[in-house]
Every structure is written in C-alpha cells, then in structure tokens.
Design a protein around this motif. Structure first.
Motif, PDB file in Angstrom:
ATOM      1  N   ARG A  75       0.816  -1.229   0.000  1.00  0.00           N
ATOM      2  CA  ARG A  75       0.000   0.000   0.000  1.00  0.00           C
ATOM      3  C   ARG A  75       0.843   1.270   0.000  1.00  0.00           C
ATOM      4  NH1 ARG A  75      -2.619   1.129   6.026  1.00  0.00           N
ATOM      5  NH2 ARG A  75      -0.681   0.989   7.187  1.00  0.00           N
ATOM      6  N   ASP A 127     -12.926  -3.580  16.302  1.00  0.00           N
ATOM      7  CA  ASP A 127     -11.815  -4.093  15.489  1.00  0.00           C
ATOM      8  C   ASP A 127     -11.903  -5.619  15.529  1.00  0.00           C
ATOM      9  OD1 ASP A 127      -8.244  -3.230  15.323  1.00  0.00           O
ATOM     10  OD2 ASP A 127      -9.539  -4.469  14.029  1.00  0.00           O
ATOM     11  N   GLU A 152     -13.553  -5.088   5.427  1.00  0.00           N
ATOM     12  CA  GLU A 152     -12.386  -5.417   4.605  1.00  0.00           C
ATOM     13  C   GLU A 152     -12.444  -6.851   4.089  1.00  0.00           C
ATOM     14  OE1 GLU A 152     -10.430  -2.917   8.159  1.00  0.00           O
ATOM     15  OE2 GLU A 152      -9.082  -4.345   7.223  1.00  0.00           O
TER      16      GLU A 152
HETATM   17  O1  TA6 Z   1      -8.193  -3.225   9.783  1.00  0.00           O
HETATM   18  C1  TA6 Z   1      -8.231  -2.722  11.095  1.00  0.00           C
HETATM   19  C2  TA6 Z   1      -6.817  -2.328  11.507  1.00  0.00           C
HETATM   20  O2  TA6 Z   1      -5.969  -3.442  11.541  1.00  0.00           O
HETATM   21  C3  TA6 Z   1      -6.896  -1.610  12.848  1.00  0.00           C
HETATM   22  O3  TA6 Z   1      -6.280  -2.378  13.871  1.00  0.00           O
HETATM   23  C4  TA6 Z   1      -6.187  -0.283  12.585  1.00  0.00           C
HETATM   24  O4  TA6 Z   1      -4.823  -0.408  12.860  1.00  0.00           O
HETATM   25  C5  TA6 Z   1      -6.485  -0.093  11.115  1.00  0.00           C
HETATM   26  O5  TA6 Z   1      -6.273  -1.386  10.567  1.00  0.00           O
HETATM   27  C6  TA6 Z   1      -5.719   0.983  10.417  1.00  0.00           C
HETATM   28  O6  TA6 Z   1      -4.366   0.652  10.334  1.00  0.00           O
HETATM   29  P1  TA6 Z   1      -3.377   1.770   9.713  1.00  0.00           P
HETATM   30  O7  TA6 Z   1      -2.024   1.129   9.716  1.00  0.00           O
HETATM   31  O8  TA6 Z   1      -3.884   2.075   8.334  1.00  0.00           O
HETATM   32  O9  TA6 Z   1      -3.503   2.961  10.614  1.00  0.00           O
END
Ligand code: TA6
Length: 290
Positions: free
Chosen positions: A98, A203, A262
């Motif tokens: 990403r 989460d 997701e």
């Molecule tokens: O998908 C949920 C998650 O894993 C949360 O724990 C939070 O960390 C989110 O992703 C966003 O992660 P990022 O690294 O984009 O801030």
C-alpha cells in the motif's frame, strides 16, 4: 521525454492522468456511469461515486499523499502481511504493497461504458496485478503470484473505507453467522446472530466466506452491497473517539462518517501459495436498487 501516462493510458476525457495537489500522479475517471480515482501510490482506489449517488468510499480530509506513507481512506491494499509484521517490529503495518509505487499496465473502455485499469507490482518474488473496473459498480481484484522456488504464506486485505452519513445509524449485515476474533480483547466469539452496530472502538476479524455483506447507511437510506470473491476473512473496524484522536492523518470526528469492512484472507485464513502458484481475491461494490 517519455510519453505521458495520459498519452499512453488515457481514454479521452473519461480517464485522464494528472498530478494531485500533493504532486502524486493519479488517474481520474469521469464517465456517464461514475466518477472515480486511483493513485499509482499503493495501486490505491481513492474514490468511487456512481452518477447521481453520494460517494461510496470515505477519504479522510487529513490523509497524507506522499510516497512511503499510506493514503487514509479508499481501498488500501494490505499485503503480504496484515497488521504489525510478525517478526519485524520496525516494519510498516499492513505490508509494503500500500506504500509502494505500482506500475500502469493497461486501460480499456468496455462496450458498456466501464473503464478497466490494470496495475502491477513486483517485490520479494511476489507478483501482484490489480484489476479495477469503474462502472455502475466498482470491481477490484488482486492476483498474487508466488514467484519464489518454495511455497509461501501471505496475508491480503482490501481495507475498504465506506462513507457514512452517520455511524450511529449504520449497521453491517451479513456476518451474523460468522465467529470473530475481537482484536481489542483478544477473545474469539461465537456468531452473534445479529447485525453489527457501532457504539465503541470496533476491530474484529470474522472468519468464513460469505456471499454478500451489506453496509447499511440508515441516515442516507442507502445500502452498499459487498460481493467478496475468494475471501475467507472479513475485518470490521471503526476507531471511535480516542483512537481517532491519536491518528494524525484522520480527523477527530471522522469516525462518525466511516466504517471499514475489509475483504481479506488474514490470520488463520491467510493464503498459502505453492512455488509458481497464484491466488486471486476481489470484491464488487454496488448499491441496492431503490
Ligand atoms: O483493519 C483494522 C486495523 O488493523 C486496525 O487495527 C487499525 O490499525 C487499522 O487497521 C488501520 O491501520 P493503519 O495502519 O492504516 O492505521
């Protein structure tokens, strides 16, 4: 001077490549079916809006747009690990895909007006190809090839941020029969039998494949339908109040206008790909007909 991206991949005024205010190159789509955009940074779909509708995807007003950091919103591609690196504490969360610069491979205008875009990324003997289809619906699929000489595992999550008028009147329907890992408590919980509503930081990793998931935006009286393909995990996330305040690239009150659902293969459902093997995971987003 190499031909510009628009010269090579543009499609008249339906798909143009131009520098975002940040200086990053992005593709901007404008057709009778939809508007949309994607960045070479992360191969990242940043926006999608069918004509006559509100945007489907949330994009933070505070997002960074710079090489090496992820865009906050749209559909980040988390690969080859999800969350913190399993053994390298200094490695970036959610993998390197990403925050890498993806390469444009091709663009096509379909007969039905859909614009199809393909991007590629190779790193660490992983070959990724993303196919984006911008029409009345949005399709995104990621093909992964393990080009190494031994079988390997990886995690993949299409970390989709959905735009909501108000999270307090939203719910996620379709995961009622799935058990989930609550990442905040570390507990694995049995199927809840009811829709997901957001009243606190949420989460969760739901396990198992489902046909459709519905993101119901009560205040807008709108439902977005997610149709996953080859996905055995679904992550549901809202940072809520305190975590939002700790996120520099996210407004303190933006938790009220988004949720992440997701389409993934993570944790116990990670992908195991033989040497030279491939796997494809994807999603289609659409609005229910009124
Ligand atoms: O998908 C949920 C998650 O894993 C949360 O724990 C939070 O960390 C989110 O992703 C966003 O992660 P990022 O690294 O984009 O801030």
């Amino acid at each position: 001077m190499p031909p510009s991206l628009s010269a090579k991949f543009g499609i008249d005024d339906r798909l143009v490549f131009k520098a975002h205010a940040s200086g990053l190159m992005h593709g901007v789509i404008h057709t009778p079916l939809c508007q949309g955009s994607f960045f070479l940074l992360g191969g990242h779909v940043a926006s999608f809006q069918p004509v006559g509708e509100e945007p489907l995807l949330f994009l933070s007003k505070h997002s960074n747009f710079q090489l090496g950091t992820p865009i906050r919103g749209g559909i980040p591609i988390c690969f080859p690990w999800f969350g913190p690196h399993p053994s390298e504490p200094t490695a970036a969360a959610h993998g390197w895909a990403r925050t890498a610069l993806w390469e444009m491979l091709s663009t096509t205008a379909e007969d039905d007006g859909t614009i199809t875009v393909k991007l590629g990324l190779e790193n660490d003997e992983w070959q990724l190809q993303s196919t984006l289809r911008f029409g009345r619906t949005l399709e995104l699929s990621i093909a992964v090839v393990n080009a190494a000489s031994m079988p390997r595992e990886c995690e993949l999550a299409l970390h989709t941020y959905f735009d909501l008028a108000d999270v307090h009147t939203a719910r996620v329907v379709g995961l009622e029969a799935q058990p989930h890992l609550d990442k905040l408590s570390g507990k694995t919980l049995p199927p809840s039998g009811q829709a997901i509503r957001f009243t606190q930081e949420t989460d969760r990793i739901y396990s198992g494949s489902v046909q459709e998931i519905y993101v119901v935006d009560g205040q807008r009286d709108r439902t977005v339908v997610i149709r996953p393909s080859n996905s055995r995990s679904t992550v549901v996330w809202n940072p809520w109040i305190e975590k939002s305040q700790r996120m520099p690239d996210f407004g303190d009150d933006e938790y009220r206008h988004m949720c992440c659902v997701e389409t993934a293969n993570v944790a116990d459902q990670r992908l195991s790909i033989p040497a030279g093997g491939r796997s494809r995971t994807g999603l289609t987003l659409s609005l229910t007909s009124p």
